[in-house]
Structure formats: structure tokens, C-alpha cells
Design a protein around this motif. Structure first.
Motif, PDB file in Angstrom:
ATOM      1  N   ALA A  80       0.814  -1.212   0.000  1.00  0.00           N
ATOM      2  CA  ALA A  80       0.000   0.000   0.000  1.00  0.00           C
ATOM      3  C   ALA A  80       0.851   1.267   0.000  1.00  0.00           C
ATOM      4  CB  ALA A  80      -0.920   0.007   1.218  1.00  0.00           C
ATOM      5  N   ALA A  81       0.368   2.281  -0.678  1.00  0.00           N
ATOM      6  CA  ALA A  81       1.035   3.585  -0.650  1.00  0.00           C
ATOM      7  C   ALA A  81       1.080   4.075   0.794  1.00  0.00           C
ATOM      8  CB  ALA A  81       0.283   4.577  -1.525  1.00  0.00           C
ATOM      9  N   GLY A  82       2.197   4.688   1.164  1.00  0.00           N
ATOM     10  CA  GLY A  82       2.363   5.162   2.531  1.00  0.00           C
ATOM     11  C   GLY A  82       3.011   4.164   3.465  1.00  0.00           C
ATOM     12  N   THR A 101      14.754   5.494   6.455  1.00  0.00           N
ATOM     13  CA  THR A 101      13.430   5.006   6.073  1.00  0.00           C
ATOM     14  C   THR A 101      12.831   5.894   4.991  1.00  0.00           C
ATOM     15  OG1 THR A 101      12.313   6.302   7.777  1.00  0.00           O
ATOM     16  CG2 THR A 101      12.975   4.062   8.372  1.00  0.00           C
ATOM     17  N   THR A 102      11.858   5.357   4.316  1.00  0.00           N
ATOM     18  CA  THR A 102      11.087   6.088   3.316  1.00  0.00           C
ATOM     19  C   THR A 102       9.706   5.449   3.260  1.00  0.00           C
ATOM     20  OG1 THR A 102      11.115   6.929   1.043  1.00  0.00           O
ATOM     21  CG2 THR A 102      11.800   4.648   1.347  1.00  0.00           C
ATOM     22  N   SER A 107       2.434   5.755  -6.844  1.00  0.00           N
ATOM     23  CA  SER A 107       2.673   4.929  -8.037  1.00  0.00           C
ATOM     24  C   SER A 107       3.413   3.631  -7.711  1.00  0.00           C
ATOM     25  CB  SER A 107       3.449   5.720  -9.089  1.00  0.00           C
ATOM     26  OG  SER A 107       4.713   6.081  -8.587  1.00  0.00           O
ATOM     27  N   GLY A 108       3.676   3.382  -6.430  1.00  0.00           N
ATOM     28  CA  GLY A 108       4.314   2.145  -6.015  1.00  0.00           C
ATOM     29  C   GLY A 108       5.835   2.203  -5.989  1.00  0.00           C
ATOM     30  N   GLY A 109       6.403   3.374  -6.168  1.00  0.00           N
ATOM     31  CA  GLY A 109       7.847   3.514  -6.151  1.00  0.00           C
ATOM     32  C   GLY A 109       8.354   4.074  -4.837  1.00  0.00           C
ATOM     33  N   TYR A 110       9.660   4.063  -4.675  1.00  0.00           N
ATOM     34  CA  TYR A 110      10.284   4.673  -3.504  1.00  0.00           C
ATOM     35  C   TYR A 110      11.711   5.066  -3.859  1.00  0.00           C
ATOM     36  CZ  TYR A 110      12.910   0.382  -2.728  1.00  0.00           C
ATOM     37  OH  TYR A 110      13.763  -0.678  -2.877  1.00  0.00           O
ATOM     38  N   ALA A 111      12.274   5.981  -3.093  1.00  0.00           N
ATOM     39  CA  ALA A 111      13.668   6.396  -3.235  1.00  0.00           C
ATOM     40  C   ALA A 111      14.200   6.711  -1.853  1.00  0.00           C
ATOM     41  CB  ALA A 111      13.771   7.614  -4.141  1.00  0.00           C
ATOM     42  N   GLY A 128       9.828  -4.018   4.388  1.00  0.00           N
ATOM     43  CA  GLY A 128       8.599  -3.335   4.798  1.00  0.00           C
ATOM     44  C   GLY A 128       7.400  -3.925   4.096  1.00  0.00           C
ATOM     45  N   GLY A 129       6.233  -3.735   4.686  1.00  0.00           N
ATOM     46  CA  GLY A 129       5.003  -4.244   4.075  1.00  0.00           C
ATOM     47  C   GLY A 129       5.014  -5.746   3.897  1.00  0.00           C
TER      48      GLY A 129
END
Length: 141
Positions: A80-82, A101-102, A107-111, A128-129
């Protein structure tokens, strides 16, 4: 003699009844157990395959100087986003969460911006998740 006959007949009736009841119950259990086991395992396979969260991870550099900033980017599928993601580093054969952490974006991405001071090959992953990314290696020189 009459009491002995009655006792033997009663014992035989009880034994036969118990056999019939237990046999019917066992047969019913075996039939429903097989059907339930098949449908439950098939449902579990399709549900777990459809909703299994996955993470990818890619460092912006494979080799950096000590404390030089680099980025780790990736995609989160079925997360999930967030959702909070944490950088982990392998230290003495144990995975240790680092204070980096991030969160997963819409859109399902992360940096994630990273600075490492431990010289040598650093094995890193994102967690995570209920998912863990494949291990990436960054050499600090």
C-alpha cells in the motif's frame, strides 16, 4: 443365563453402533477433509500468489567513498502507498535495520538517500510491508 445373553447382546449392539457411527464419521471426515483440503489449498495458492508483496532495489552506484551519498530506488508491488520501508544492512550474518526510512508513493515507487561509513562490501536490502527486496551490494572505499 438370561442376564448373560442380554449383556452380550447389549455389548454387541454398542460395539456395532460405535463402529457404524465412527465409520460413518470417519468416512464423512475423509470426504470433507479431502474436499476442504483441495479447495482450501487451491484458494490459498491463488490468494497468496495474487497478494504476495514484493520489493525491488537498485543502488545508484556500486562503489562509493565513505560517507558519500547515493540512492536506492525501487518498486513495491502489492504494498500500500504510505507503507514505511526500512534499509537493512547485513552485519556479522544478521540483518540490522539502519536509521534510513522512506515510504511507498502512490505509483508504487520509492527512493532513499543513503550514506555508509563501513568500508568494504556492504550487503543491503529494503524491508517493509511484509516484503524484503533482493540483496544489493555497495562497496565503500
Amino acid at each position: 443365563m438370561n442376564n448373560g445373553f442380554r449383556a452380550t447382546t447389549a455389548a454387541a449392539v454398542v460395539a456395532l453402533s460405535a463402529t457404524l457411527v465412527l465409520g460413518a464419521t470417519a468416512g464423512a471426515y475423509a470426504a470433507t477433509g479431502e474436499q476442504a483440503g483441495q479447495s482450501a489449498s487451491a484458494g490459498t495458492r491463488s490468494a497468496s500468489a495474487a497478494a504476495r508483496p514484493t520489493l525491488t532495489a537498485a543502488p545508484s552506484a556500486s562503489s562509493v567513498k565513505a560517507w558519500q551519498e547515493f540512492r536506492i530506488t525501487g518498486k513495491a508491488k502489492d504494498v500500500a502507498a504510505g507503507t514505511k520501508l526500512t534499509l537493512q544492512q547485513k552485519q556479522r550474518s544478521k540483518w540490522v535495520s539502519l536509521p534510513a526510512t522512506t515510504v511507498v508513493n502512490k505509483s508504487g515507487g520509492y527512493a532513499l538517500r543513503v550514506k555508509l561509513g563501513l568500508k568494504g562490501k556492504n550487503e543491503l536490502r529494503i524491508a517493509g510491508g511484509q516484503a524484503v527486496s533482493p540483496v544489493v551490494t555497495v562497496t565503500v572505499r
